[in-house]
Design a protein around this motif. Structure first.
Motif, PDB file in Angstrom:
ATOM      1  N   GLU A 354       0.739  -1.240  -0.050  1.00 38.02           N
ATOM      2  CA  GLU A 354      -0.006   0.060  -0.048  1.00 38.02           C
ATOM      3  C   GLU A 354       0.992   1.474   0.081  1.00 38.02           C
ATOM      4  O   GLU A 354       1.941   1.274   0.653  1.00 38.02           O
ATOM      5  CB  GLU A 354      -0.942   0.162   1.393  1.00 38.02           C
ATOM      6  N   ARG A 355       0.463   2.241  -0.619  1.00 36.75           N
ATOM      7  CA  ARG A 355       1.566   3.296  -0.945  1.00 36.75           C
ATOM      8  C   ARG A 355       0.865   4.771  -1.629  1.00 36.75           C
ATOM      9  O   ARG A 355      -0.127   4.484  -2.154  1.00 36.75           O
ATOM     10  CB  ARG A 355       2.564   2.944  -1.970  1.00 36.75           C
ATOM     11  N   ALA A 356       1.539   5.680  -1.146  1.00 43.73           N
ATOM     12  CA  ALA A 356       0.779   7.049  -1.597  1.00 43.73           C
ATOM     13  C   ALA A 356       1.981   7.904  -1.919  1.00 43.73           C
ATOM     14  O   ALA A 356       2.955   8.048  -1.065  1.00 43.73           O
ATOM     15  CB  ALA A 356       0.012   7.583  -0.574  1.00 43.73           C
ATOM     16  N   PRO A 357       1.941   8.409  -3.112  1.00 37.11           N
ATOM     17  CA  PRO A 357       3.086   9.400  -3.370  1.00 37.11           C
ATOM     18  C   PRO A 357       2.883  10.807  -2.427  1.00 37.11           C
ATOM     19  O   PRO A 357       1.897  11.358  -2.061  1.00 37.11           O
ATOM     20  CB  PRO A 357       2.509   9.922  -4.950  1.00 37.11           C
ATOM     21  N   VAL A 358       4.106  11.018  -2.135  1.00 38.96           N
ATOM     22  CA  VAL A 358       4.406  12.392  -1.068  1.00 38.96           C
ATOM     23  C   VAL A 358       3.615  13.575  -1.726  1.00 38.96           C
ATOM     24  O   VAL A 358       2.871  14.213  -0.975  1.00 38.96           O
ATOM     25  CB  VAL A 358       5.634  12.426  -0.599  1.00 38.96           C
ATOM     26  N   ALA A 359       3.759  13.598  -2.706  1.00 35.92           N
ATOM     27  CA  ALA A 359       3.443  14.718  -3.473  1.00 35.92           C
ATOM     28  C   ALA A 359       1.810  14.797  -3.619  1.00 35.92           C
ATOM     29  O   ALA A 359       1.067  16.110  -3.356  1.00 35.92           O
ATOM     30  CB  ALA A 359       3.533  14.917  -5.028  1.00 35.92           C
ATOM     31  N   GLU A 360       0.938  13.686  -3.454  1.00 30.60           N
ATOM     32  CA  GLU A 360      -0.463  13.435  -3.367  1.00 30.60           C
ATOM     33  C   GLU A 360      -0.973  14.025  -1.932  1.00 30.60           C
ATOM     34  O   GLU A 360      -1.971  14.665  -1.693  1.00 30.60           O
ATOM     35  CB  GLU A 360      -0.981  12.284  -3.829  1.00 30.60           C
TER      36      GLU A 360
END
Length: 391
Positions: A354-360
């Motif tokens: 599970e992951r999320a771009p820092v920018a988002e």
């Protein structure tokens, strides 16, 4: 000022797999206390919950979310430790990165900015639970009931679930279909397959009942909602012998329904069909329904408009106002106030890595900042709108 990325990482490092808290709620409470929120821990059973409020006047904009996460599955399949919260090539990897510790951190950071800018002309609150991914009995449901009894006034609510579909900001949720589960047990008479007249086979009864239920077209849809659907999720006949007519057969089903129906109405229909199929059968047909939530819709208006405008301000997109997907704790909060859901892209939630771009995550913070600013400009005391006063 709160760093949304570091706060998300701090929360991920608490392995708060439902119902465990692992210190996650303490992190949220300390963060909000530091901003001047009055925090109340509301523990029901083994579940940690938190209600925090900044200000005492109306309107009261609430952010709702959950610190609990689903299990990691095969830990060896993760490229990084599921609770290490590592940032790799600008992407934060960890259980809860998308669903939804990042949203809690982003809204806390946005609240920090709004307080510093003097934008809170009313109240800002947080309703955080540790039981969204589990049974959802001792979490938001009970907190909402307690707040309702206390006449706590929440004017509008934003839930931080990962609502974006393909790219950040392309969708917000303004409603959800209801959900009902039903467990069906047909009890007959066990016997030898060579002497069927001495037995009562429950399997044909169960199969005919499931076909009766499946054959009905529940509806053709509802404004803003897709058609309701019934899905058979399990059939079980506990019989290992080839020469024995079983005594019991069981099935489970789920219906996701739009506002054409209520959970109680559907439960009565399933039971009526079951009793019709049981007529003349030398046995019983029992139905145990469980209504997870009713269908609801937050009608388009000033609140949904300002949420969509906040997304456009910060993300440059005009989001679709959707009712698709599963259930969330919004189904309980709707009893208190209008509610919408707005968060990250949900593609990797509940998955390995599970992951999320820092920018988002930072973009989500920016959306929340615009949302708070627009909210108090639209609904604050100077707007002339009237809201119930605090007790």
């Amino acid at each position: 000022m709160i760093d949304a990325i570091e706060l998300t990482r701090e929360l991920i490092r608490r392995p708060s797999i439902t119902p465990a808290d692992a210190g996650a709620m303490e992190v949220v409470e300390q963060t909000l206390t530091g901003l001047g929120f009055a925090c109340r821990r509301m523990k029901f059973g083994e579940i940690e919950n938190l209600y925090a409020r900044y200000g005492t006047e109306s309107p009261n904009l609430c952010f709702a979310g959950h610190t609990d996460v689903v299990p990691v599955g095969d830990a060896s399949a993760w490229s990084r430790g599921a609770f290490d919260a590592q940032v790799v090539d600008g992407v934060l990897v960890g259980r809860g990165a998308v669903d939804m510790k990042s949203a809690i951190a982003a809204f806390a950071a946005a609240a920090d900015a709004a307080i510093a800018a003097g934008q809170i002309s009313g109240s800002l609150s947080f309703l955080i639970t540790g039981d969204e991914e589990g049974a959802a009995i001792e979490g938001t449901k009970m907190v909402v009931e307690a707040l309702d009894i206390e006449d706590e006034v929440i004017s509008h609510c934003v839930v931080g679930e990962p609502t974006s579909s393909e790219v950040f900001g392309d969708m917000i949720k303004v409603g959800r279909r209801g959900s009902i589960n039903a467990e069906i047990t047909v009890t007959g008479v066990q016997g030898h397959v060579a002497y069927p007249h001495r037995a009562a086979n429950p399997v044909p009864v169960l199969l005919r009942l499931l076909l009766r239920l499946q054959a009905r077209q529940l509806d053709e849809g509802y404004p803003e909602f897709q058609p309701s659907n019934l899905e058979i999720t399990q059939i079980d006949v506990p019989n290992t012998a080839t020469n024995v007519i079983p005594g019991t057969a069981r099935a489970r089903l789920n219906i996701r329904f739009n506002p054409n129906h209520t959970g109680a109405e559907l439960a009565r229909w399933i039971d009526a069909e079951a009793q019709a199929e049981a007529h003349g059968f030398q046995g019983t047909v029992a139905v145990v329904p469980q209504i997870s939530g009713e269908a609801f819709l937050t009608e388009p208006g000033p609140f949904t408009d300002l949420v969509a405008a906040a997304v456009h301000d910060a993300a440059g997109r005009s989001p679709e106002l959707s009712t698709s997907g599963g259930t969330s704790d919004a189904r309980f909060i709707r009893a208190l106030c209008p509610v919408v859901e707005l968060g990250l892209v949900g593609k990797t939630m509940h998955q390995v890595d599970e992951r999320a771009p820092v920018a988002e995550i930072l973009q989500l913070q920016a959306v929340y900042e615009r949302l708070i600013a627009r909210y108090f400009a639209t609904f604050g005391p100077e707007s002339g709108r009237n809201f119930p006063s605090p007790p």
